[in-house]
Design a protein around this motif. Structure first.
Motif, short mmCIF file in Angstrom:
data_model
loop_
_atom_site.label_atom_id
_atom_site.label_comp_id
_atom_site.label_asym_id
_atom_site.label_seq_id
_atom_site.Cartn_x
_atom_site.Cartn_y
_atom_site.Cartn_z
N VAL A 40 32.88 -140.06 -22.89
CA VAL A 40 34.24 -139.66 -23.23
C VAL A 40 34.27 -139.15 -24.66
CG1 VAL A 40 34.92 -142.01 -23.91
CG2 VAL A 40 36.67 -140.38 -23.24
N LEU A 69 29.95 -142.37 -26.04
CA LEU A 69 31.06 -141.81 -26.82
C LEU A 69 30.66 -140.57 -27.62
CD1 LEU A 69 32.48 -145.11 -28.39
CD2 LEU A 69 33.17 -144.00 -26.25
N ASN A 129 25.95 -146.41 -28.78
CA ASN A 129 26.44 -145.57 -27.67
C ASN A 129 27.29 -144.40 -28.15
OD1 ASN A 129 28.56 -147.31 -28.41
ND2 ASN A 129 29.52 -147.12 -26.39
N HIS A 188 37.38 -142.24 -16.88
CA HIS A 188 37.12 -143.65 -16.63
C HIS A 188 36.26 -144.20 -17.76
CE1 HIS A 188 38.91 -144.02 -12.66
NE2 HIS A 188 38.59 -142.74 -12.53
N VAL A 189 36.71 -145.28 -18.36
CA VAL A 189 35.98 -145.90 -19.46
C VAL A 189 35.58 -147.30 -19.05
CG1 VAL A 189 36.07 -146.61 -21.88
CG2 VAL A 189 37.29 -144.56 -21.15
N SER A 190 34.29 -147.61 -19.19
CA SER A 190 33.81 -148.98 -18.95
C SER A 190 32.83 -149.32 -20.06
CB SER A 190 33.12 -149.06 -17.59
OG SER A 190 31.86 -148.44 -17.65
N GLY A 191 32.21 -150.46 -19.95
CA GLY A 191 31.27 -150.90 -20.99
C GLY A 191 30.06 -150.00 -21.14
N THR A 192 29.74 -149.22 -20.10
CA THR A 192 28.55 -148.37 -20.15
C THR A 192 28.85 -146.96 -20.67
OG1 THR A 192 28.95 -147.68 -17.87
CG2 THR A 192 27.47 -149.56 -18.21
N THR A 193 30.11 -146.68 -20.95
CA THR A 193 30.50 -145.31 -21.32
C THR A 193 29.93 -144.91 -22.68
OG1 THR A 193 32.53 -145.54 -20.03
CG2 THR A 193 32.50 -143.80 -21.70
#
Lengths: 276, 276
Positions: free
Chosen positions: A42, A13, A65, A6-11
């Motif tokens: 991720v 890298l 991030n 699941h990828v969102s703005g808070t993920t």
């Protein structure tokens, strides 16, 4: 197959840098682990040509991030010049496969290939202490494997590389790191090896020649590969056809996972020690 | 919730650049769409501080498998100086929210915010042709919304911005682009607007003041926001409490999806026209 991430703005890298990059296994290996740990992070592949490595590393490590880089062929040596500090294995081998940003913004690079390879041999029930080993390749993987084998008590490691300067450089750095027992491989070394390792990229492409002839390895000696894709390299297929025990490249990566977790500060594991 | 995405070594990347970036919706909106299209691609957030934008854009666009950038606050104007060519909406507004690499390696930036906003009004059944509109904010979103409203036939667009130079710059670029009907908002413009739009970032943080007082908008006039997170901004809550119809920020992004698909060359859609 792997579960989706699941990828969102808070993920957060992690980028795997390679050229080519299509063959890397780290996303499929590490993303299910991160998801299982409950980490909102991720691992993505990033295709970087050699001339662009400095720009890409600078760009990625400036991103707030991006918490780390994994580095594969052909960037493992070049990346060492782009960071502020080298961990002990990276210093000895002159190569690194992981980079993290410290709290003060400095970049630290370390090499976990060797440790992963030795852990993999142990997990497969192959003793390293006292072993006589032949290693093809004095590049990033070859240096890391050789250093870790010596640190784990291998008796002698014969290293072969057609690039004499690269081989001499590795032997010098091993000496500076007080790791003794490595030498330039001579004609008879393959025939006396208990473990013979391909640490070159040969085998990634169907047209590659074999890095060495497994018929030259004594019966009962282990033929190991660091190439992960294809899983069954031409070397391992030939060795198996000759009845030699084989050891696949994926073990080196799988057995590095606990090291990555500690290096990148991922949360404590919830379930088993090793991912499947 | 969204379905998970599969990431392997062959996966292509799109990066959303913002500061902050935690609030961006593009990954959750576009990743299920890409998966539904059968594309081996993932949209990831990249947190970029303003001083690092040039380095991050350079690094990402040098990566062979990064096929595009989506750009949000506060980088929409600055990114225009980092590319080789601007599309028509980017040229008029001086801002861009999408960057792609052309076959020859040149970077092309375009702005789809305005088109998405106007599409969103139409989808909500609000006529744009002949409308009298008030827009708060002459920055990236404000310029894009104003240009697209004029191109879609709005009669007049009154733009308010405390930064007089920024406002004058926008009005000058609109004139150069032969888009007439925009002017600097005066005291009575809000009271005569049929549509009043917040195109500032105000509302992203709980402590932000309202961009304008919805009590000053005529009854029946639409109060629209471009802020996407929170979904219910303080402005929209206040407007709804006063009985004004409201229009949420998410529509602007959702209605850009077909434009992104064409711009980035994603495969033809298999199912419905708009993602949910």
């Amino acid at each position: 197959m792997t579960a989706g991430v699941h990828v969102s703005g808070t993920t957060r890298l992690y980028a795997v840098l390679g050229d080519p990059v299509a063959q890397v296994r780290a996303p499929m290996l590490l993303n299910p682990l991160l998801a299982g740990l409950g980490a909102d992070a991720v691992v993505v592949p990033v295709h970087v040509r050699p001339g662009d490595l400095a720009d890409v590393v600078r760009g990625l490590t400036r991103a707030g991030n991006v918490d780390g880089l994994l580095v594969t062929v052909p960037h493992k040596a070049a990346v060492c010049a782009l960071v502020d500090e080298l961990g002990p294995a990276a210093a000895v081998t002159g190569t690194a496969n992981a980079v993290r940003r410290e709290a003060d913004g400095r970049l630290l690079a370390e090499n976990f290939d060797g440790l992963g390879f030795v852990r993999g041999l142990r997990a497969a029930g192959r003793p390293v202490r006292g072993a006589q080993v032949f290693v093809a390749g004095a590049g990033g993987a070859g240096g890391a494997v050789t250093a870790a084998l010596l640190a784990a008590g291998a008796a002698r490691v014969a290293v072969r590389d057609p690039d004499a300067a690269r081989l001499a450089g590795l032997l010098a750095r091993l000496g500076e790191g007080r790791l003794t027992g490595a030498y330039a491989a001579g004609p008879g070394d393959l025939a006396h090896a208990g473990i013979a390792v391909n640490a070159t990229p040969l085998g990634m492409r169907p047209e590659d020649p074999l890095p060495f002839d497994p018929a030259d390895v004594p019966p009962g000696a282990l033929v190991a590969d660091v190439v992960m894709k294809p899983h069954e390299t031409a070397l391992l297929r030939a060795a198996a056809a000759l009845g030699r025990p084989v050891h696949h490249g994926i073990h080196m990566l799988q057995q590095q996972v606990p090291e990555y977790r500690a290096f990148f500060g991922w949360p404590a594991q919830r379930d088993a020690e090793s991912p499947q």
